[in-house]
Design a protein around this motif. Structure first.
Motif, PDB file in Angstrom:
ATOM      1  N   THR A  35      -6.063 -10.006  -2.529  1.00 10.52           N
ATOM      2  CA  THR A  35      -6.406  -8.735  -1.882  1.00 10.52           C
ATOM      3  C   THR A  35      -5.770  -7.562  -2.622  1.00 10.52           C
ATOM      4  O   THR A  35      -5.870  -6.426  -2.173  1.00 10.52           O
ATOM      5  CB  THR A  35      -5.913  -8.730  -0.424  1.00 10.52           C
ATOM      6  OG1 THR A  35      -4.493  -8.940  -0.404  1.00 10.52           O
ATOM      7  CG2 THR A  35      -6.604  -9.809   0.385  1.00 10.52           C
ATOM      8  N   ASN A  39      -6.901  -3.730  -1.906  1.00 12.39           N
ATOM      9  CA  ASN A  39      -5.852  -2.910  -1.302  1.00 12.39           C
ATOM     10  C   ASN A  39      -5.570  -1.669  -2.136  1.00 12.39           C
ATOM     11  O   ASN A  39      -5.318  -0.582  -1.598  1.00 12.39           O
ATOM     12  CB  ASN A  39      -4.567  -3.724  -1.135  1.00 12.39           C
ATOM     13  CG  ASN A  39      -4.648  -4.726  -0.001  1.00 12.39           C
ATOM     14  OD1 ASN A  39      -5.549  -4.656   0.834  1.00 12.39           O
ATOM     15  ND2 ASN A  39      -3.728  -5.673   0.025  1.00 12.39           N
ATOM     16  N   GLN A  42      -8.190   0.924  -1.440  1.00 11.37           N
ATOM     17  CA  GLN A  42      -7.944   1.609  -0.173  1.00 11.37           C
ATOM     18  C   GLN A  42      -6.818   2.630  -0.297  1.00 11.37           C
ATOM     19  O   GLN A  42      -6.828   3.668   0.375  1.00 11.37           O
ATOM     20  CB  GLN A  42      -7.620   0.587   0.922  1.00 11.37           C
ATOM     21  CG  GLN A  42      -8.775  -0.328   1.276  1.00 11.37           C
ATOM     22  CD  GLN A  42     -10.020   0.428   1.696  1.00 11.37           C
ATOM     23  OE1 GLN A  42      -9.951   1.369   2.495  1.00 11.37           O
ATOM     24  NE2 GLN A  42     -11.169   0.040   1.161  1.00 11.37           N
ATOM     25  N   GLU A  43      -5.858   2.355  -1.163  1.00 14.87           N
ATOM     26  CA  GLU A  43      -4.744   3.283  -1.361  1.00 14.87           C
ATOM     27  C   GLU A  43      -5.203   4.589  -2.000  1.00 14.87           C
ATOM     28  O   GLU A  43      -4.714   5.667  -1.646  1.00 14.87           O
ATOM     29  CB  GLU A  43      -3.676   2.640  -2.257  1.00 14.87           C
ATOM     30  CG  GLU A  43      -2.883   1.532  -1.596  1.00 14.87           C
ATOM     31  CD  GLU A  43      -1.926   0.869  -2.576  1.00 14.87           C
ATOM     32  OE1 GLU A  43      -1.783   1.384  -3.709  1.00 14.87           O
ATOM     33  OE2 GLU A  43      -1.325  -0.155  -2.222  1.00 14.87           O
TER      34      GLU A  43
END
Length: 252
Positions: A35, A39, A42-43
């Motif tokens: 992930t 991830n 998304q950051e």
């Protein structure tokens, strides 16, 4: 199955297992699902924006809480709407463009942006993985992500201009991450989430050109000051990579 056939299969399987043990052959396991990359996306997504103007649209990324950096050719017209990752919009009120390179900046009326992290492309190497986020073919594809590698460094794409006029792509790097019209001005991230450049154009979806962040990395404070000037059209500020020039296109 006859007993003779059963014995034959047992012998064959035993021979195959023995061969694996003797030769040291090992099975390759399927890679574990990670992930880390999702991830990372998304950051960084909160820093990416969509830019809509009078007759054109493009992508951009937050430089400060109230300044977006994008491609110079995206800054066109008198009215700009900046769409944030959460769907909210904010109006652009001023702009600054680089005189020689395809880089520009838009100041928005409210300090609501989430600044990205920027770094030099000089810290990258040929073949290094990168990813691009933008709005290919319009807002309907807002925050589209493509993955690739840096395929070329220190490129001068002004030499390849079709129209005899420079694009402002004299200092560029290339990648093979998919990009299309509408990606212009969007950030090119290294896998650590740092913006190494801005996508500005390309010859094909997998041969595209980006302006390095180095063009403005050391000039953020100068850019902030330029937005405080009242007479933009007469002001030019020299930086390490040439001149910035600014103008006001919407009332404060």
């Amino acid at each position: 199955m006859k007993q003779k056939d059963q014995l034959l299969w047992i012998v064959m399987i035993s021979f195959w297992v023995g061969a694996v043990v003797i030769t040291g052959v090992s099975f390759i396991k399927s890679p574990a699902v990670t992930t880390q990359f999702p991830n990372r996306i998304q950051e960084v997504l909160p820093s990416v924006v969509h830019i809509q103007c009078d007759s054109w649209q493009g992508s951009g990324v937050a430089l400060t809480e109230d300044i977006v950096v994008t491609a110079r050719h995206v800054i066109d017209g008198l009215n700009y709407t900046i769409t944030l990752n959460d769907g909210n919009t904010v109006r652009g009120i001023q702009a600054i463009t680089h005189k020689d390179y395809d880089v520009g900046f838009i100041r928005v009326e409210e300090a609501v942006l989430t600044p990205a992290k920027f770094g030099s492309v000089k810290d990258c190497v040929l073949g290094q993985s990168i990813f691009i986020i933008g709005s290919p073919y319009g807002k309907v594809n807002f925050n589209n992500v493509t993955l690739g590698i840096i395929s070329g460094l220190d490129r001068d794409w002004d030499k390849a201009s079709y129209y005899g006029e420079p694009y402002g792509w004299k200092i560029a790097f290339t990648s093979d991450a998919g990009a299309h019209p509408g990606n212009s001005g969007g950030p090119v991230f290294s896998m650590d989430g740092i913006v190494r450049g801005l996508l500005v154009g390309g010859y094909s979806p997998v041969l595209n050109c980006s302006m390095p962040s180095d063009l403005f990395l050391n000039d953020v404070e100068i850019i902030k000051l330029m937005f405080l000037f009242e007479k933009y059209k007469t002001e030019e500020i020299k930086t390490g990579y040439g001149y910035f020039e600014g103008y006001s296109y919407a009332p404060k």
